[in-house]
Design a protein around this motif. Structure first.
Motif, PDB file in Angstrom:
ATOM      1  N   ASP A 275      -4.187  21.420   2.347  1.00 47.95           N
ATOM      2  CA  ASP A 275      -4.240  20.591   1.369  1.00 47.95           C
ATOM      3  C   ASP A 275      -5.271  19.598   1.497  1.00 47.95           C
ATOM      4  OD1 ASP A 275      -2.064  21.784   0.042  1.00 47.95           O
ATOM      5  OD2 ASP A 275      -0.628  20.245   0.848  1.00 47.95           O
ATOM      6  N   MET A 276      -5.588  19.124   2.823  1.00 50.98           N
ATOM      7  CA  MET A 276      -6.937  18.405   2.923  1.00 50.98           C
ATOM      8  C   MET A 276      -8.173  19.033   2.721  1.00 50.98           C
ATOM      9  SD  MET A 276      -5.894  15.896   6.155  1.00 50.98           S
ATOM     10  CE  MET A 276      -5.194  17.360   7.475  1.00 50.98           C
ATOM     11  N   VAL A 277      -8.163  20.194   3.104  1.00 53.16           N
ATOM     12  CA  VAL A 277      -9.388  20.972   2.963  1.00 53.16           C
ATOM     13  C   VAL A 277      -9.861  21.311   1.284  1.00 53.16           C
ATOM     14  CG1 VAL A 277     -10.529  23.436   3.188  1.00 53.16           C
ATOM     15  CG2 VAL A 277      -9.546  22.234   5.166  1.00 53.16           C
ATOM     16  N   SER A 278      -8.752  21.533   0.591  1.00 56.87           N
ATOM     17  CA  SER A 278      -8.918  21.841  -0.868  1.00 56.87           C
ATOM     18  C   SER A 278      -9.290  20.720  -1.366  1.00 56.87           C
ATOM     19  CB  SER A 278      -7.523  22.571  -1.412  1.00 56.87           C
ATOM     20  OG  SER A 278      -7.113  23.503  -0.593  1.00 56.87           O
ATOM     21  N   LYS A 279      -8.703  19.629  -1.130  1.00 53.93           N
ATOM     22  CA  LYS A 279      -8.947  18.325  -1.740  1.00 53.93           C
ATOM     23  C   LYS A 279     -10.527  17.700  -1.441  1.00 53.93           C
ATOM     24  CE  LYS A 279      -7.441  13.642  -2.230  1.00 53.93           C
ATOM     25  NZ  LYS A 279      -6.608  12.531  -1.504  1.00 53.93           N
ATOM     26  N   LYS A 280     -10.802  17.904  -0.391  1.00 48.32           N
ATOM     27  CA  LYS A 280     -12.207  17.417  -0.080  1.00 48.32           C
ATOM     28  C   LYS A 280     -13.358  18.618  -0.567  1.00 48.32           C
ATOM     29  CE  LYS A 280     -12.854  15.935   4.680  1.00 48.32           C
ATOM     30  NZ  LYS A 280     -13.010  14.232   4.284  1.00 48.32           N
ATOM     31  N   ALA A 281     -12.846  19.872  -0.585  1.00 52.42           N
ATOM     32  CA  ALA A 281     -13.925  20.828  -1.314  1.00 52.42           C
ATOM     33  C   ALA A 281     -14.059  20.642  -2.630  1.00 52.42           C
ATOM     34  CB  ALA A 281     -13.505  22.290  -1.056  1.00 52.42           C
ATOM     35  N   LYS A 282     -13.120  20.054  -3.408  1.00 51.11           N
ATOM     36  CA  LYS A 282     -13.279  19.892  -4.732  1.00 51.11           C
ATOM     37  C   LYS A 282     -14.073  18.648  -4.983  1.00 51.11           C
ATOM     38  CE  LYS A 282     -10.683  22.451  -7.244  1.00 51.11           C
ATOM     39  NZ  LYS A 282     -11.507  23.265  -8.186  1.00 51.11           N
ATOM     40  N   THR A 283     -14.336  17.908  -3.987  1.00 56.26           N
ATOM     41  CA  THR A 283     -15.422  16.821  -4.257  1.00 56.26           C
ATOM     42  C   THR A 283     -16.848  17.150  -3.648  1.00 56.26           C
ATOM     43  OG1 THR A 283     -13.417  15.312  -3.669  1.00 56.26           O
ATOM     44  CG2 THR A 283     -15.751  14.349  -3.603  1.00 56.26           C
ATOM     45  N   SER A 284     -16.635  17.678  -2.515  1.00 49.19           N
ATOM     46  CA  SER A 284     -17.896  18.107  -1.845  1.00 49.19           C
ATOM     47  C   SER A 284     -18.535  19.279  -2.009  1.00 49.19           C
ATOM     48  CB  SER A 284     -17.649  18.074  -0.092  1.00 49.19           C
ATOM     49  OG  SER A 284     -17.244  16.874   0.323  1.00 49.19           O
ATOM     50  N   GLY A 285     -17.651  20.115  -2.701  1.00 49.61           N
ATOM     51  CA  GLY A 285     -18.151  21.556  -2.881  1.00 49.61           C
ATOM     52  C   GLY A 285     -17.786  22.653  -1.986  1.00 49.61           C
ATOM     53  N   VAL A 286     -17.636  22.101  -0.685  1.00 46.67           N
ATOM     54  CA  VAL A 286     -17.298  22.950   0.508  1.00 46.67           C
ATOM     55  C   VAL A 286     -16.589  22.079   1.484  1.00 46.67           C
ATOM     56  CG1 VAL A 286     -18.073  24.506   2.386  1.00 46.67           C
ATOM     57  CG2 VAL A 286     -19.440  24.702   0.281  1.00 46.67           C
ATOM     58  N   CYS A 287     -15.562  22.685   2.359  1.00 41.65           N
ATOM     59  CA  CYS A 287     -14.981  22.122   3.416  1.00 41.65           C
ATOM     60  C   CYS A 287     -14.673  23.020   4.405  1.00 41.65           C
ATOM     61  CB  CYS A 287     -13.728  21.042   2.938  1.00 41.65           C
ATOM     62  SG  CYS A 287     -12.917  20.134   4.315  1.00 41.65           S
TER      63      CYS A 287
ATOM     64  N   GLY B 231      -0.718  26.665  21.697  1.00 46.34           N
ATOM     65  CA  GLY B 231      -2.119  26.540  21.732  1.00 46.34           C
ATOM     66  C   GLY B 231      -2.763  27.626  20.866  1.00 46.34           C
ATOM     67  N   ILE B 232      -2.482  27.756  19.653  1.00 48.46           N
ATOM     68  CA  ILE B 232      -3.106  28.585  18.746  1.00 48.46           C
ATOM     69  C   ILE B 232      -4.301  27.788  18.121  1.00 48.46           C
ATOM     70  CG2 ILE B 232      -2.849  30.098  16.467  1.00 48.46           C
ATOM     71  CD1 ILE B 232      -1.750  31.343  18.988  1.00 48.46           C
ATOM     72  N   SER B 233      -5.335  28.422  17.720  1.00 46.69           N
ATOM     73  CA  SER B 233      -6.570  27.815  16.773  1.00 46.69           C
ATOM     74  C   SER B 233      -6.722  28.419  15.559  1.00 46.69           C
ATOM     75  CB  SER B 233      -7.557  27.876  17.798  1.00 46.69           C
ATOM     76  OG  SER B 233      -7.528  27.551  18.867  1.00 46.69           O
ATOM     77  N   PHE B 234      -7.057  27.567  14.583  1.00 44.20           N
ATOM     78  CA  PHE B 234      -6.990  27.937  13.119  1.00 44.20           C
ATOM     79  C   PHE B 234      -8.658  27.590  12.801  1.00 44.20           C
ATOM     80  CE2 PHE B 234      -2.563  26.301  12.326  1.00 44.20           C
ATOM     81  CZ  PHE B 234      -1.966  27.375  12.824  1.00 44.20           C
ATOM     82  N   PHE B 235      -9.098  28.380  11.865  1.00 44.11           N
ATOM     83  CA  PHE B 235     -10.118  27.845  10.907  1.00 44.11           C
ATOM     84  C   PHE B 235      -9.841  28.224   9.420  1.00 44.11           C
ATOM     85  CE2 PHE B 235     -14.144  29.452   8.715  1.00 44.11           C
ATOM     86  CZ  PHE B 235     -14.975  28.918   9.148  1.00 44.11           C
ATOM     87  N   PHE B 236     -10.190  26.961   8.715  1.00 39.17           N
ATOM     88  CA  PHE B 236     -10.057  27.074   7.201  1.00 39.17           C
ATOM     89  C   PHE B 236     -11.250  26.731   6.477  1.00 39.17           C
ATOM     90  CE2 PHE B 236      -5.702  25.656   8.646  1.00 39.17           C
ATOM     91  CZ  PHE B 236      -5.083  27.058   8.512  1.00 39.17           C
ATOM     92  N   MET B 237     -11.489  27.484   5.423  1.00 38.43           N
ATOM     93  CA  MET B 237     -12.903  27.008   4.676  1.00 38.43           C
ATOM     94  C   MET B 237     -12.563  27.173   2.915  1.00 38.43           C
ATOM     95  SD  MET B 237     -16.798  27.854   4.907  1.00 38.43           S
ATOM     96  CE  MET B 237     -16.711  29.598   5.326  1.00 38.43           C
ATOM     97  N   ALA B 238     -12.844  26.177   2.428  1.00 40.01           N
ATOM     98  CA  ALA B 238     -12.825  26.314   0.778  1.00 40.01           C
ATOM     99  C   ALA B 238     -13.976  26.194   0.254  1.00 40.01           C
ATOM    100  CB  ALA B 238     -11.851  25.261   0.493  1.00 40.01           C
ATOM    101  N   ILE B 239     -14.350  27.120  -0.654  1.00 42.51           N
ATOM    102  CA  ILE B 239     -15.821  26.851  -1.496  1.00 42.51           C
ATOM    103  C   ILE B 239     -15.498  26.710  -2.901  1.00 42.51           C
ATOM    104  CG2 ILE B 239     -17.920  28.072  -1.717  1.00 42.51           C
ATOM    105  CD1 ILE B 239     -17.510  29.698   0.909  1.00 42.51           C
ATOM    106  N   ASP B 240     -16.211  25.888  -3.423  1.00 47.10           N
ATOM    107  CA  ASP B 240     -15.632  25.578  -4.939  1.00 47.10           C
ATOM    108  C   ASP B 240     -16.750  26.625  -5.525  1.00 47.10           C
ATOM    109  OD1 ASP B 240     -15.360  24.758  -7.562  1.00 47.10           O
ATOM    110  OD2 ASP B 240     -15.435  22.719  -7.197  1.00 47.10           O
ATOM    111  N   LEU B 241     -16.463  27.434  -6.366  1.00 50.39           N
ATOM    112  CA  LEU B 241     -17.214  28.428  -7.268  1.00 50.39           C
ATOM    113  C   LEU B 241     -18.222  27.470  -8.015  1.00 50.39           C
ATOM    114  CD1 LEU B 241     -14.890  30.968  -8.873  1.00 50.39           C
ATOM    115  CD2 LEU B 241     -16.322  31.214  -6.617  1.00 50.39           C
TER     116      LEU B 241
END
Lengths: 351, 351
Positions: free
Chosen positions: B100-112, B274-284
């Motif tokens: 949810d944080m990534v989506s919100k930031k990407a809507k503003t920045s373009g990418v998160c 101790g699992i690790s994640f990576f998420f990316m959102a890119i606004d079209l």
């Protein structure tokens, strides 16, 4: 004139390539970068993407597929994105120019993504991802290609071999994954064909979409844009994950031809090249201290390298290592090219 | 109590799962999201990642591998990045919050981009990539896992099954690639073991790092953290591209455990997850008009769907379709679970 069965100094090969591209109508800058990318491939032992391509490039310029002396247009630009029209110029020249812009923007913004339409074959994808990684950033380079790969359950060559190149700087050296999303490239089939050998069952399918071990049949079908073609990573059907390789290939189509509003692989080489690229640079510093991350990554590499080998296996490689070691060797000893490549170079020399 | 061989209404299954997680010590919010992610997997037919996991989650909470009621800490934040410490909380809860944080930031920045350390198993990766795509953005979700996969030429289970989920909104529907970078998951071996069947040669290797068709042997070796394990996409050695699957798995390790300064797969489940994640959102929209891009992508999908089928093949799928159709069916008819899963649910019910 180059002699058969004799190693060639890489600077000599580069100079030769530069001259060929100049004679074909390229600008000095275009000829330089094409020569550099091709000879880098040969240095690394990736001869399918080396100077053996020169003849095809010269032919493509004659046919108007590649148009030299064209500067790419920037269609759209934001702080972290670029949309570029390559105007069917020289692939390496376009890619290199865009990579420099992407790297520069990412150094400021933290991330930059570029998508390019109307480009041409750019050689090894790894060259561009690596160039970003040399700047201490994560580099990603994708391209679609001529349509050579069948989607799972289809017999229609719609997808490209769609390579994925990913480079990340570790403390010791750059990790460089550079892989077609098909099991093998067309170049591999050409090699088997020249050596009059059968290909392993599971690499490619015939006109019915079923496995074949005949490289000539598949190559002939490619030439005629008939049916059959290369299989995605994971092979035929779904049992060994063919749908996953197909998914990766689809991902590349979407990020290249899709985002750029450019051609998909099945639309390329229709009068002009019309290839699409996707580049991304990510600055490690947006995740904290880049040096700490690089050190941390080195731990993984050491662990993998030192792990126990499978029976009869001598060494576990990290991606890029084989090619970097080959490069060191070839810089010292010279590059050994196969006879058909030498012949094609000498033919170009006589033009 | 659930009856065997009878379809279960998904809302009932979700309510049951929520209660189990509440009883195990989760907060209301944690229990809700775990239930939603698990039942979504069962709805889509991905039963290896559905409610069959409940028993293991409850066990993990007891053992302190998962710590309920822990809110993730944001370690670092920029306009387009997040570094998060999950504090070994509930995987789905952490992932959902970060998405949810990534989506919100990407809507503003373009990418998160977010990278997360000290998390736990989050269920199907596709859930999170899809959630971003529902916001008209490209979504990418990666996670490392328990060490189950051998690098090419090694016999040491160092890498996770390291799934890659990629979602992109087309005009018609979301394209959702969600794939382990191994040929199959551990769940597939467990299924063959329960059915007392041999596995196809080429999925896994024995203690010598050589192919085996015995699922019990491989599962036993996994349990003991002995040698052997699952093969990366492309199989054993390099002939069919095993080094490519290994490269993809490495890429996931680097982007998850590497960038987050978290654990690599071989360091996970050591006292805590101790699992690790990576998420990316890119606004079209950073590439121009999102609607034009989505329409353009639909052309590719139509072309692939309508292409000629391979012999004896009836349909060509786009990634996600199978699962979405299964979902529609299961919402209407109820979800059919296998007997061991039903038993495990009834056992949890009696606790």
């Amino acid at each position: 004139m180059f002699e058969k069965n004799k190693r060639i100094n890489y600077t000599e090969l580069k100079e030769f390539s530069r001259k060929v591209m100049r004679k074909a109508g390229c600008s000095e800058e275009e000829a330089e970068i094409v020569a550099d990318v091709l000879v880098e491939a040969d240095l690394r032992g990736i001869h399918s993407h080396g100077v053996s391509r020169l003849k095809r490039y010269v032919q493509h310029i004659k046919e108007g597929i590649i148009e030299p002396n064209k500067d790419p247009d920037i269609i759209l630009e934001t702080d972290l994105s670029l949309v570029v029209d390559g105007k069917n110029g020289v692939g390496q020249y376009i890619a290199n120019k865009v990579i420099d812009m992407v790297s520069k923007k990412a150094k400021t913004s933290g991330v930059c993504i570029a998508t390019v339409r109307n480009a041409n074959h750019y050689g090894i994808a790894g060259y561009y991802a690596e160039k970003i990684a040399k700047n201490k950033m994560i580099g990603i380079a994708l391209t679609n290609t001529a349509p050579l790969v069948v989607p799972t359950f289809s017999k229609h060559m719609l997808l490209g071999t769609n390579p994925i190149a990913f480079a990340i700087p570790a403390n010791s050296k750059i990790i460089l994954v550079d892989m077609a999303t098909s099991i093998v490239s067309r170049g591999k089939l050409e090699l088997y064909s020249r050596q009059r050998e059968k290909i392993p069952l599971g690499w490619a399918v015939n006109q019915k979409g079923k496995g074949t071990d005949d490289p000539d049949l598949v190559l002939e079908n490619m030439k005629n844009r008939s049916r059959g073609g290369l299989l995605p990573l994971g092979g035929e059907g779904e049992l060994f994950g063919g749908h996953k390789g197909y998914g990766l290939s689809l991902l590349v189509e979407l990020l290249t031809g899709g985002l750029s509003l450019g051609n998909f692989s099945y639309e390329t080489y229709n009068k002009q090249g019309g290839i699409s690229f996707f580049f991304m640079a990510i600055d490690l510093n947006i995740f904290g201290n880049a040096e700490s991350i690089k050190k941390h990554i080195d731990e993984l590499l050491v662990k993998i390298r030192n792990s126990e080998k499978a029976e009869n296996c001598e060494r576990i490689y990290i991606h890029g290592e084989k090619e970097y070691e080959k490069r060191d060797e070839n810089i010292l000893k010279g590059i050994m090219l196969d006879n058909p490549t030498i012949e094609s170079l000498n033919e170009l020399d006589r033009l």
